[in-house]
Design an enzyme around this catalytic site. Structure first.
Site, mmCIF file in Angstrom:
data_model
loop_
_atom_site.group_PDB
_atom_site.id
_atom_site.type_symbol
_atom_site.label_atom_id
_atom_site.label_comp_id
_atom_site.label_asym_id
_atom_site.label_seq_id
_atom_site.Cartn_x
_atom_site.Cartn_y
_atom_site.Cartn_z
ATOM 1 N N TYR A 110 -7.553 6.641 6.638
ATOM 2 C CA TYR A 110 -7.360 5.398 5.890
ATOM 3 C C TYR A 110 -8.346 4.322 6.287
ATOM 4 O O TYR A 110 -8.597 3.398 5.542
ATOM 5 C CB TYR A 110 -5.949 4.851 6.163
ATOM 6 C CG TYR A 110 -4.869 5.430 5.297
ATOM 7 C CD1 TYR A 110 -4.202 4.633 4.384
ATOM 8 C CD2 TYR A 110 -4.507 6.752 5.394
ATOM 9 C CE1 TYR A 110 -3.187 5.142 3.601
ATOM 10 C CE2 TYR A 110 -3.506 7.276 4.618
ATOM 11 C CZ TYR A 110 -2.843 6.473 3.713
ATOM 12 O OH TYR A 110 -1.854 6.988 2.935
ATOM 13 N N HIS A 144 2.787 7.608 9.594
ATOM 14 C CA HIS A 144 2.015 8.838 9.438
ATOM 15 C C HIS A 144 2.462 9.854 10.477
ATOM 16 O O HIS A 144 2.708 9.504 11.629
ATOM 17 C CB HIS A 144 0.515 8.577 9.614
ATOM 18 C CG HIS A 144 -0.115 7.907 8.451
ATOM 19 N ND1 HIS A 144 -1.195 7.061 8.578
ATOM 20 C CD2 HIS A 144 0.168 7.950 7.129
ATOM 21 C CE1 HIS A 144 -1.548 6.624 7.377
ATOM 22 N NE2 HIS A 144 -0.733 7.137 6.492
ATOM 23 N N ARG A 177 -1.740 -0.865 1.264
ATOM 24 C CA ARG A 177 -1.464 -0.022 2.434
ATOM 25 C C ARG A 177 -2.759 0.318 3.174
ATOM 26 O O ARG A 177 -2.838 0.224 4.386
ATOM 27 C CB ARG A 177 -0.742 1.249 1.980
ATOM 28 C CG ARG A 177 -0.374 2.201 3.107
ATOM 29 C CD ARG A 177 0.519 3.313 2.557
ATOM 30 N NE ARG A 177 0.723 4.401 3.485
ATOM 31 C CZ ARG A 177 1.574 4.402 4.483
ATOM 32 N NH1 ARG A 177 2.320 3.330 4.717
ATOM 33 N NH2 ARG A 177 1.710 5.449 5.272
ATOM 34 N N HIS A 216 -1.870 1.834 -3.628
ATOM 35 C CA HIS A 216 -2.156 2.212 -2.242
ATOM 36 C C HIS A 216 -3.191 1.280 -1.590
ATOM 37 O O HIS A 216 -3.435 1.378 -0.394
ATOM 38 C CB HIS A 216 -2.650 3.659 -2.204
ATOM 39 C CG HIS A 216 -1.981 4.507 -1.178
ATOM 40 N ND1 HIS A 216 -0.623 4.716 -1.141
ATOM 41 C CD2 HIS A 216 -2.489 5.198 -0.134
ATOM 42 C CE1 HIS A 216 -0.333 5.505 -0.126
ATOM 43 N NE2 HIS A 216 -1.436 5.804 0.510
ATOM 44 N N LYS A 228 8.692 8.590 3.031
ATOM 45 C CA LYS A 228 8.106 9.885 2.703
ATOM 46 C C LYS A 228 8.529 10.904 3.761
ATOM 47 O O LYS A 228 8.306 10.691 4.946
ATOM 48 C CB LYS A 228 6.579 9.750 2.683
ATOM 49 C CG LYS A 228 5.854 10.980 2.234
ATOM 50 C CD LYS A 228 4.358 10.692 2.173
ATOM 51 C CE LYS A 228 3.585 11.931 1.777
ATOM 52 N NZ LYS A 228 2.152 11.676 1.761
ATOM 53 N N ARG A 243 4.240 2.072 1.123
ATOM 54 C CA ARG A 243 3.870 2.850 -0.063
ATOM 55 C C ARG A 243 4.665 2.324 -1.259
ATOM 56 O O ARG A 243 5.691 1.665 -1.090
ATOM 57 C CB ARG A 243 4.241 4.320 0.132
ATOM 58 C CG ARG A 243 3.595 5.006 1.308
ATOM 59 C CD ARG A 243 4.254 6.386 1.519
ATOM 60 N NE ARG A 243 3.606 7.138 2.575
ATOM 61 C CZ ARG A 243 4.045 7.199 3.836
ATOM 62 N NH1 ARG A 243 5.143 6.561 4.203
ATOM 63 N NH2 ARG A 243 3.391 7.921 4.734
#
Length: 196
Positions: A181, A172, A145, A142, A76, A45
């Site tokens: 995704y 994730h 990614r 993004h 994250k 990210r």
């Protein structure tokens, strides 16, 4: 980004175009090459690209290793840290940048002009400006990614893995997020139904 407006997946040709562009037109071509490859070849990210330090890729001898040990502080959430094996092209770019910069382990990989590192928002803006200059409509920070996740999902079976491996590579919390995704492939669907 919400589900209805996901970042555009880019082709290998578009990545090569972007790499050539930063090499020829940017002030910090080595850093900018690494930024692109961290996005496309490691699935990071913008925040992770901004906060990754050299200590996360250096071995005990101070050389670039073959893994990125992304710590929670650079990722994250509380459990977003992970170990990502380095793609050979990304590792080579890191070796070149490390030799050029001679940074301390605490220094950020993606240095800024005035200080130690770029802010996450500055990284997102950098990608936006690059893709706008290249005419890649719908692409954002993004995109690399999302491209990484889609390509990894298509290749994981031949590597002897599963979608769970892709989920862990990108950090994730749930497999459902990883699946959001992945962009489908019409030709692959045709081949698949003919195998059944």
């Amino acid at each position: 980004m919400g589900i209805g407006k996901q970042a555009k997946i880019l082709t290998e040709k578009q990545l090569r175009t972007a790499l050539a562009y930063v090499s020829e037109h940017h002030r910090y071509p080595l850093r900018d090459r690494v930024m692109l490859l961290l996005s496309f070849k490691a699935g990071l990210r913008a925040k992770e690209i901004a906060l990754a330090t050299w200590g996360m890729v250096l071995d005990s001898d101070g050389a670039v290793s073959d893994i990125l040990e992304l710590r929670n502080i650079a990722s994250k959430g509380k459990g977003g840290g992970r170990v990502v094996p380095l793609n050979t092209e990304l590792r080579a770019a890191l070796v070149e940048l490390h030799a050029d910069r001679r940074p301390a382990p605490r220094d950020r990989i993606c240095h800024s002009e005035r200080g130690n590192g770029m802010a996450p928002g500055a990284v997102a803006d950098w990608f936006h400006d690059l893709y706008r200059a290249l005419g890649f409509g719908g692409a954002s920070s993004h995109s690399g990614r999302r491209t990484f996740v889609t390509r990894a999902a298509k290749a994981v079976i031949s590597a002897g893995g599963s979608l769970r491996d892709v989920q862990q590579l990108v950090g994730h919390a749930s497999l459902a997020t990883t699946q959001k995704y992945i962009e489908g492939d019409t030709e692959a669907k045709r081949k698949l139904v003919n195998l059944i």
